[in-house]
Design an enzyme around this catalytic site. Structure first.
Site, PDB file in Angstrom:
ATOM      1  N   LYS A   1       0.855  -1.186   0.000  1.00  0.00           N
ATOM      2  CA  LYS A   1       0.000   0.000   0.000  1.00  0.00           C
ATOM      3  C   LYS A   1       0.891   1.235   0.000  1.00  0.00           C
ATOM      4  O   LYS A   1       1.739   1.407   0.884  1.00  0.00           O
ATOM      5  CB  LYS A   1      -0.894  -0.006   1.242  1.00  0.00           C
ATOM      6  CG  LYS A   1      -1.747   1.253   1.354  1.00  0.00           C
ATOM      7  CD  LYS A   1      -2.780   1.143   2.447  1.00  0.00           C
ATOM      8  CE  LYS A   1      -3.586   2.419   2.582  1.00  0.00           C
ATOM      9  NZ  LYS A   1      -4.636   2.301   3.595  1.00  0.00           N
TER      10      LYS A   1
ATOM     11  N   LYS B   1      -2.249  -1.400  -3.770  1.00  0.00           N
ATOM     12  CA  LYS B   1      -3.137  -0.243  -3.668  1.00  0.00           C
ATOM     13  C   LYS B   1      -2.329   1.039  -3.750  1.00  0.00           C
ATOM     14  O   LYS B   1      -1.314   1.133  -3.071  1.00  0.00           O
ATOM     15  CB  LYS B   1      -3.863  -0.327  -2.323  1.00  0.00           C
ATOM     16  CG  LYS B   1      -4.777   0.818  -2.041  1.00  0.00           C
ATOM     17  CD  LYS B   1      -5.368   0.654  -0.673  1.00  0.00           C
ATOM     18  CE  LYS B   1      -6.240   1.857  -0.392  1.00  0.00           C
ATOM     19  NZ  LYS B   1      -6.747   1.842   0.947  1.00  0.00           N
TER      20      LYS B   1
HETATM   21  C1  PBG Z   1      -7.359   3.403   5.889  1.00  0.00           C
HETATM   22  C2  PBG Z   1      -7.691   3.206   4.466  1.00  0.00           C
HETATM   23  C3  PBG Z   1      -7.548   4.151   3.442  1.00  0.00           C
HETATM   24  C4  PBG Z   1      -8.111   3.576   2.306  1.00  0.00           C
HETATM   25  C5  PBG Z   1      -8.532   2.299   2.652  1.00  0.00           C
HETATM   26  N1  PBG Z   1      -8.258   2.075   3.992  1.00  0.00           N
HETATM   27  C6  PBG Z   1      -7.054   5.530   3.484  1.00  0.00           C
HETATM   28  C7  PBG Z   1      -5.688   5.800   3.928  1.00  0.00           C
HETATM   29  O1  PBG Z   1      -4.825   4.937   4.011  1.00  0.00           O
HETATM   30  O2  PBG Z   1      -5.465   6.970   4.235  1.00  0.00           O
HETATM   31  C8  PBG Z   1      -8.219   4.271   0.988  1.00  0.00           C
HETATM   32  C9  PBG Z   1      -9.321   3.819   0.090  1.00  0.00           C
HETATM   33  C10 PBG Z   1      -9.635   4.739  -1.018  1.00  0.00           C
HETATM   34  O3  PBG Z   1      -9.017   5.816  -1.204  1.00  0.00           O
HETATM   35  O4  PBG Z   1     -10.549   4.396  -1.771  1.00  0.00           O
HETATM   36  N2  PBG Z   1      -6.355   2.689   6.446  1.00  0.00           N
END
Ligand code: PBG
Length: 325
Positions: free
Chosen positions: A196, A249
């Site tokens: 991520k 992601k």
């Molecule tokens: C939180 C989380 C996030 C997303 C999924 N889980 C945001 C972040 O890491 O700040 C993002 C999902 C999206 O932007 O569609 N841990």
């Protein structure tokens, strides 16, 4: 001109094109993210995600029934926590009667075969809006992992099928697996957000859940988009620690990573087409600059072609309509 090989033969009409198509989208490819809020009969459109909603649990259950009827098989739950319940420990995250736990139960009761995945990270519950516990301005790893284990076990107790840790702390998959085993949850899966990246494309999501970091950014835990080898390292470690499914992601700016990971692991690979990717397509379509339906099909096909076995996307309903229509 004599040509030994004319590649256009296999493109010459719709029938042959469909016969040789290598990437076919199907409803069971998709994971539907759902944003749940307290209250009743609430459906609030998210400003930066036109056509996408945050709903109270009653309307979420209705939505899940509709998703199942359409052939979708999996939802990924996120909840919005009230400000007064947020603190630096994130303890609302493992409240047995918390919104997430109630949502898991209600959805599994209404549509038992729908696979339920639940976001595991502290940010919606954190007064600092970070995915971890903050001490002296730093996000501390090991205490955060302990909190994530409690959170995961409480989701498992409520009946989630998969926990989905999205925080990027070190060692959390192994500890979550151990926590699940120790508590007898031998059927709960782990979908790890293993690669991520610290991305600007999460902006609209943070609006949806009011979870933007209160100070700094997430670069000390989420990955640097300059890096590729690190994504493989993170993912191999998560598989080793017990992840059933791994994830890359965001998706569209990371297709190279999806492919490398697909070639490196023997577990299913998922990709998350995140909120900013959704917003981008929606905005261009609203201006009449892109054909939304065509853009959705092309982008999701590229993500699958890159190597994603599963795709979390806010376009899940749209794409199912498009491929079955
Ligand atoms: C939180 C989380 C996030 C997303 C999924 N889980 C945001 C972040 O890491 O700040 C993002 C999902 C999206 O932007 O569609 N841990």
């Amino acid at each position: 001109m004599y040509l030994q090989r004319r590649n256009r033969i296999l493109r010459s009409n719709a029938a042959i094109r469909s016969m040789v198509a290598e990437t076919i989208l199907r409803p069971s490819d998709f994971i539907v993210p759902l944003f749940i809020d307290e209250g009743e009969n609430i459906q609030a459109e998210i400003a930066s995600m036109p056509g996408y909603y945050r709903r109270s649990l009653d309307l979420t259950v209705k939505e899940v029934k509709e998703l199942w009827a359409m052939g979708l098989k999996c939802v990924l739950l996120f909840i919005k926590c009230k400000d007064e319940w947020k603190d630096n420990t994130g303890k609302e995250a493992w409240n047995p009667n918390g919104l997430m736990q109630r949502s898991i139960k209600a959805i599994k009761e209404a549509v038992p075969d729908m696979l339920v995945m639940t976001d595991v990270a502290l940010d919606p519950y954190s007064s600092y809006g970070h995915d971890g516990i903050v001490k002296n301005g730093e996000i501390v790893n090991d205490e955060t992992v302990e909190a994530l284990v409690k959170m995961s076990v409480s989701h498992a107790k409520a009946g989630t099928d998969f926990v989905a840790p999205s925080d990027m702390m070190d060692g959390r998959i192994g500890e979550i697996r151990r926590g699940l085993e120790e508590n007898g949850f031998t059927k709960t899966g782990i979908m790890s957000y293993s690669a991520k990246y610290a991305s600007c494309f999460y902006g609209p999501f943070r609006d949806a859940l009011d979870s933007a970091p209160g100070f700094g950014d997430k670069k000390t835990y989420q990955m640097d988009y300059a890096n590729r080898t690190e994504a493989i390292k993170e993912t191999l470690m998560d598989v080793e620690e017990g992840a059933d499914i791994v994830m890359v992601k965001p998706a569209m700016a990371y297709l190279d990573i999806i492919r490398e990971i697909k070639n490196s692991v023997e577990v299913p690979v998922s990709a998350y087409q995140v909120s900013g990717e959704y917003a981008m397509i929606k905005a261009a379509a609203e201006k009449g600059w892109l054909d939304e339906n065509k853009a959705v099909l092309e982008c999701l096909s590229s993500i699958k072609r890159a190597g994603a076995d599963l795709i979390a996307t806010y376009f899940a309903k749209d794409v199912v309509r498009l491929i079955s229509g």
